[in-house]
Write a protein that holds these residues in place. Sequence first.
Motif, mmCIF file in Angstrom:
data_model
loop_
_atom_site.group_PDB
_atom_site.id
_atom_site.type_symbol
_atom_site.label_atom_id
_atom_site.label_comp_id
_atom_site.label_asym_id
_atom_site.label_seq_id
_atom_site.Cartn_x
_atom_site.Cartn_y
_atom_site.Cartn_z
ATOM 1 N N SER A 290 -9.301 -3.876 -10.533
ATOM 2 C CA SER A 290 -9.061 -3.115 -11.719
ATOM 3 C C SER A 290 -8.547 -4.159 -12.845
ATOM 4 C CB SER A 290 -7.963 -2.171 -11.560
ATOM 5 O OG SER A 290 -6.589 -3.006 -11.286
ATOM 6 N N LEU B 121 2.048 -5.980 -6.793
ATOM 7 C CA LEU B 121 0.656 -4.963 -7.207
ATOM 8 C C LEU B 121 0.719 -3.968 -6.079
ATOM 9 C CD1 LEU B 121 -2.056 -7.748 -7.949
ATOM 10 C CD2 LEU B 121 -0.416 -6.417 -9.465
ATOM 11 N N ASP B 122 0.028 -3.058 -6.370
ATOM 12 C CA ASP B 122 -0.209 -1.937 -5.282
ATOM 13 C C ASP B 122 -1.494 -1.638 -5.032
ATOM 14 O OD1 ASP B 122 2.622 -1.118 -5.235
ATOM 15 O OD2 ASP B 122 2.343 0.349 -6.894
ATOM 16 N N TYR B 123 -1.624 -1.606 -3.689
ATOM 17 C CA TYR B 123 -3.169 -1.454 -3.516
ATOM 18 C C TYR B 123 -4.179 -0.506 -4.244
ATOM 19 C CZ TYR B 123 -7.118 -0.059 -0.234
ATOM 20 O OH TYR B 123 -8.234 0.089 0.408
ATOM 21 N N GLU B 124 -3.313 0.789 -4.375
ATOM 22 C CA GLU B 124 -3.841 1.980 -5.056
ATOM 23 C C GLU B 124 -4.450 1.958 -6.568
ATOM 24 O OE1 GLU B 124 -2.042 3.472 -1.404
ATOM 25 O OE2 GLU B 124 -1.619 1.936 -2.999
ATOM 26 N N THR B 125 -3.729 0.716 -7.163
ATOM 27 C CA THR B 125 -4.012 0.480 -8.553
ATOM 28 C C THR B 125 -4.862 -0.794 -8.914
ATOM 29 O OG1 THR B 125 -2.078 -0.420 -8.925
ATOM 30 C CG2 THR B 125 -2.152 1.913 -9.405
ATOM 31 N N LEU B 126 -4.872 -1.601 -7.623
ATOM 32 C CA LEU B 126 -5.329 -3.036 -7.862
ATOM 33 C C LEU B 126 -6.704 -2.762 -7.391
ATOM 34 C CD1 LEU B 126 -5.372 -5.895 -7.446
ATOM 35 C CD2 LEU B 126 -4.965 -5.883 -5.147
ATOM 36 N N ARG C 95 0.683 -1.161 0.142
ATOM 37 C CA ARG C 95 0.095 0.006 -0.088
ATOM 38 C C ARG C 95 0.850 1.342 0.232
ATOM 39 N NH1 ARG C 95 -5.479 0.207 3.292
ATOM 40 N NH2 ARG C 95 -6.168 2.358 2.918
ATOM 41 N N GLN C 96 0.956 2.080 -1.019
ATOM 42 C CA GLN C 96 1.680 3.481 -1.269
ATOM 43 C C GLN C 96 1.353 4.269 -0.050
ATOM 44 O OE1 GLN C 96 1.155 4.747 -5.041
ATOM 45 N NE2 GLN C 96 2.028 3.017 -6.205
ATOM 46 N N VAL D 227 -10.420 -0.244 -8.216
ATOM 47 C CA VAL D 227 -11.097 0.882 -8.484
ATOM 48 C C VAL D 227 -12.619 0.865 -8.230
ATOM 49 C CG1 VAL D 227 -11.237 2.048 -10.783
ATOM 50 C CG2 VAL D 227 -9.293 1.129 -10.418
ATOM 51 N N GLU D 228 -13.265 1.760 -7.525
ATOM 52 C CA GLU D 228 -14.500 1.985 -7.235
ATOM 53 C C GLU D 228 -14.984 0.856 -6.870
ATOM 54 O OE1 GLU D 228 -16.415 3.025 -11.026
ATOM 55 O OE2 GLU D 228 -15.403 4.928 -11.056
#
Length: 206
Positions: free
Chosen positions: A206, A194-199, A128-129, A201-202
Amino acid sequence: MSQKVLCVIAGQRAGTTALRSALGATGRFENFGEIFHTEDFDKPGSYFGYCRDRGVMVSDLCTGPQVKAHCDGYMAHLTRIAGDKHVLIDVKFNSWNVANPAWRYFDQEPQFLTYLKNFKSAFVFIRRQDLAAQIISESIARAADKWHNLSDEELSDAPINLNINRARRQARLICDSEVRFRDFLKGYPKTAFLDYETLFVEDGLS
């Protein structure tokens, strides 16, 4: 279908439960969750439940060969329960050393990780970033005593106190763990970082 093992690696509050739920919903995976969790030993696949039911003691796991034989039995247990589905497990950074033999340095690769590599398992590594959000999320969950699907109505109106020194130490432990496990998995071909922020979406994958 050739049965495989997929292991999700992350710290707490990094989206592992949501990812496992989505994969489990495909019908292709048997989602065993956090196998080293210290609650609900009767849950299928619980490592501690497996040890309890078979009378496994610490003295039975002193050497590398003993742990290897033990892991063979435990993995056969998981694959048998999974049947015709793939095995899906979740191991947090701070629980990997449960199945280690004695006489190991703290920074050595956990034997269970080495075992899973030799088993040709696949790994999903999530970080998680926004580390502050990760730590705050855990503090909120602990205050509400509920880790998943927490609604606004379930939150207390009372302020949640966050110990800054404890949060700083936790941030350091998470960062150190991420570095170590990235090194352990570096070069292993069946790994997705993987990053939480891009994994997500809404509220979906993703």
